[in-house]
Design a protein around this motif. Structure first.
Motif, PDB file in Angstrom:
ATOM      1  N   GLU A  61      -3.689  10.090  13.343  1.00  0.00           N
ATOM      2  CA  GLU A  61      -4.688  10.193  12.265  1.00  0.00           C
ATOM      3  C   GLU A  61      -4.031  10.042  10.891  1.00  0.00           C
ATOM      4  N   ASP A  62      -2.840  10.640  10.752  1.00  0.00           N
ATOM      5  CA  ASP A  62      -2.075  10.473   9.505  1.00  0.00           C
ATOM      6  C   ASP A  62      -1.772   9.009   9.232  1.00  0.00           C
ATOM      7  N   ILE A  63      -1.416   8.300  10.304  1.00  0.00           N
ATOM      8  CA  ILE A  63      -1.039   6.892  10.128  1.00  0.00           C
ATOM      9  C   ILE A  63      -2.235   6.081   9.639  1.00  0.00           C
ATOM     10  N   ALA A  64      -3.411   6.417  10.149  1.00  0.00           N
ATOM     11  CA  ALA A  64      -4.620   5.739   9.663  1.00  0.00           C
ATOM     12  C   ALA A  64      -4.795   5.978   8.166  1.00  0.00           C
ATOM     13  N   ARG A  65      -4.568   7.199   7.737  1.00  0.00           N
ATOM     14  CA  ARG A  65      -4.706   7.525   6.309  1.00  0.00           C
ATOM     15  C   ARG A  65      -3.640   6.816   5.477  1.00  0.00           C
ATOM     16  N   ILE A  66      -2.430   6.725   6.041  1.00  0.00           N
ATOM     17  CA  ILE A  66      -1.339   6.028   5.316  1.00  0.00           C
ATOM     18  C   ILE A  66      -1.682   4.542   5.177  1.00  0.00           C
ATOM     19  N   ARG A  67      -2.232   3.976   6.250  1.00  0.00           N
ATOM     20  CA  ARG A  67      -2.662   2.568   6.175  1.00  0.00           C
ATOM     21  C   ARG A  67      -3.654   2.366   5.037  1.00  0.00           C
ATOM     22  N   GLU A  68      -4.620   3.283   4.974  1.00  0.00           N
ATOM     23  CA  GLU A  68      -5.629   3.203   3.904  1.00  0.00           C
ATOM     24  C   GLU A  68      -4.988   3.335   2.530  1.00  0.00           C
ATOM     25  N   ALA A  69      -4.028   4.238   2.428  1.00  0.00           N
ATOM     26  CA  ALA A  69      -3.369   4.463   1.134  1.00  0.00           C
ATOM     27  C   ALA A  69      -2.587   3.229   0.699  1.00  0.00           C
ATOM     28  N   ILE A  70      -1.890   2.605   1.648  1.00  0.00           N
ATOM     29  CA  ILE A  70      -1.125   1.386   1.313  1.00  0.00           C
ATOM     30  C   ILE A  70      -2.087   0.308   0.814  1.00  0.00           C
ATOM     31  N   ASP A  71      -3.170   0.137   1.566  1.00  0.00           N
ATOM     32  CA  ASP A  71      -4.122  -0.921   1.197  1.00  0.00           C
ATOM     33  C   ASP A  71      -4.812  -0.603  -0.127  1.00  0.00           C
ATOM     34  N   ALA A  72      -5.157   0.668  -0.316  1.00  0.00           N
ATOM     35  CA  ALA A  72      -5.834   1.066  -1.559  1.00  0.00           C
ATOM     36  C   ALA A  72      -4.934   0.844  -2.770  1.00  0.00           C
ATOM     37  N   ALA A  73      -3.631   1.012  -2.560  1.00  0.00           N
ATOM     38  CA  ALA A  73      -2.679   0.832  -3.665  1.00  0.00           C
ATOM     39  C   ALA A  73      -2.361  -0.644  -3.880  1.00  0.00           C
ATOM     40  N   GLY A  74      -2.865  -1.501  -2.997  1.00  0.00           N
ATOM     41  CA  GLY A  74      -2.500  -2.911  -3.085  1.00  0.00           C
ATOM     42  C   GLY A  74      -1.010  -3.129  -2.878  1.00  0.00           C
TER      43      GLY A  74
END
Lengths: 318, 318
Positions: free
Chosen positions: A122-135
């Motif tokens: 679940e953390d990894i999913a959130r990290i993926r989102e964070a990377i993408d959100a940060a561009g």
């Protein structure tokens, strides 16, 4: 199966090598090591961890090391991150790759990350989102640690490792790697688990991380190589180890692995003499620690192939 | 290709292990080691050399050791012999197997045996005649030494090794083995030379003899295992070495090799705990010498398979 005649040697001396050594190497000295690694030809280096400094004070200067490493042309700079907070620090630092360890062993996961493997997914999913959100262009690799067994739990089922590999790829890991965190793997097990993981992950299975705790490090490297893996984590002088693996000796020795590859005509781009000079420097600076390795003592055979030689590697896969 | 799930571990601590150590271990102590090896389950032991005592005084008591070893039920007792004179002594001693080293390197052959490889082949023909004339049941194994390279000569051509294998089989060797006398072999070379030798010698290719000089010992063992070899020479604590290989570390470590095999579910008949007790004894008795090995320090993984487990070994040969 890859049959490339070159292998990527990814150095983790500054991270896995130093995390289990009590003393703190001054930042200026780490930067000397980094430069020496680079000058020896290494182009993928894990330079630290974004973990709480009170937990691993030895690695508290990771952001500084990343900043310096980013000045070296063509270097892929990676860092370990234990969680979302670490991932955000990695994004901010400008690292090219973050490696998030996910323990396939529930017991090790709880001891090391204080969460279950599925909570880590679940953390990894959130990290993926964070990377993408940060561009951010930072790549995300999940290191499947204790994939071959665990000092706390004992056996770790391959089916569970594979289930977790599928899960982390599903939530957006760019790469996965398999790690024998505690030095339990044997070559037969390595061959079988890497083959099964390739079947699921394909080219996204990117790296093998072995410890030489029980003397099987290079035998396991060979087994993984035969399945098609072309990237290996190493530490200079074979330092390193997991805080949760008592009596563990370190990561696969960088110098011996480079020698192994060159002896078979596989190119690494690494100058062994430069690596051996760094080894001498590190063993003096860290005098009293445990070091591993053989080629530094025996020297190259007269028959040594040049590093750019090519060999009929397909023979390995017969 | 053999796919047997068992491996023969042939101990050579009392011969290769002691020949390169200056001090002489008293006969009574050697007999203790021999008994400990036997009690640990080893059933093939090379107990000494019939070489001139002025050349290797450490092994001058070989006839006594053979006589004692012959009292141990079910033990195959082997000795090294450099020439016809040694072979006659071996026949007289009642040894079950004599191993005659033949250097595929001309330079090493001249330095070690003072004859060319082809002169050594002529010797083997005479030894065959002597064994038959004596009505002896002693088996004759030719150990192809420096088969993977030589510290004096450098490269040793595989074609030359194979030519000599054919020649020694033609003049009556019962078995041949391939030896990396100076620690030059790499796994790719091992795989290729063992495969080619099997094609000539078939089941008469009986043993692999590796040194761990450059850290590749167990990786080479795995490569040979994959070609079908099921017998390996070892030394307890990894002692041993060739007088003509400066800086050489010893033979493949007995304890680590047994661990490697057991970890993959291959039976050896050897009790690792007994071997580790002997290791402790030997490292104390030979304090100050160089020792190798990892499993004695790290201990067995929790996941360790029992020695009688079987594994799908065919997977190794995929």
């Amino acid at each position: 199966m890859k049959t490339s005649n070159s292998v990527v040697v990814r150095d983790t001396t500054l991270r896995d090598g130093l995390q289990n050594i009590a003393r703190t190497v001054p930042t200026a000295n780490k930067l000397q090591w980094l430069q020496a690694l680079y000058d020896a030809g290494l182009r993928e280096i894990e330079v630290g961890s974004f973990v709480p400094p009170q937990r691993l004070p030895q690695l508290a200067d990771t952001a500084q090391i990343v900043a310096a490493a980013k000045q070296l042309p063509g270097l892929q700079v990676s860092v370990l991150v234990p969680n979302l907070k670490g991932a955000l620090a990695a994004i901010d630092s400008g690292a090219d790759l973050m490696v998030l360890p996910l323990s396939a062993s529930h017991a090790h996961s709880l001891a090391n990350l204080r969460k279950t493997p599925d909570q880590a997914v679940e953390d990894i999913a959130r990290i993926r989102e964070a990377i993408d959100a940060a561009g951010s262009s930072c790549q995300l690799e999940v290191g499947m640690s204790t994939a071959f067994g665990c000092t706390l739990q004992g056996a770790v089922e391959s089916d569970e490792v594979l289930r977790l590999v599928e899960a982390v790829l599903h939530v957006g890991a760019d790469h996965v790697s398999l790690a024998d965190t505690v030095g339990y793997a044997n070559p037969l097990q390595v061959k079988q688990l890497f083959e099964r993981t390739f079947a699921i992950a394909g080219e996204r299975l990117s790296c093998a991380h072995f410890h030489d705790t029980r003397g099987l490090g290079l035998a396991n490297v060979m087994a993984a190589l035969e399945t098609g893996i072309r990237r290996f984590d190493v530490c200079v002088a074979g330092i390193g180890g997991c805080p949760h693996a008592p009596g563990a000796s370190g990561n696969v020795n960088a110098e011996d692995l480079v020698f192994l590859m060159h002896s078979m005509g596989l190119a690494t781009g690494v100058a062994l003499d430069g690596l051996l000079q760094l080894r001498t420097h590190i063993t003096q600076e860290l005098a009293g620690e445990n070091f591993q390795g053989a080629i530094w003592r025996a020297g190259l055979p007269k028959t040594m192939l040049p590093t750019d030689a090519t060999a009929p590697l397909a023979a390995l896969a017969d």
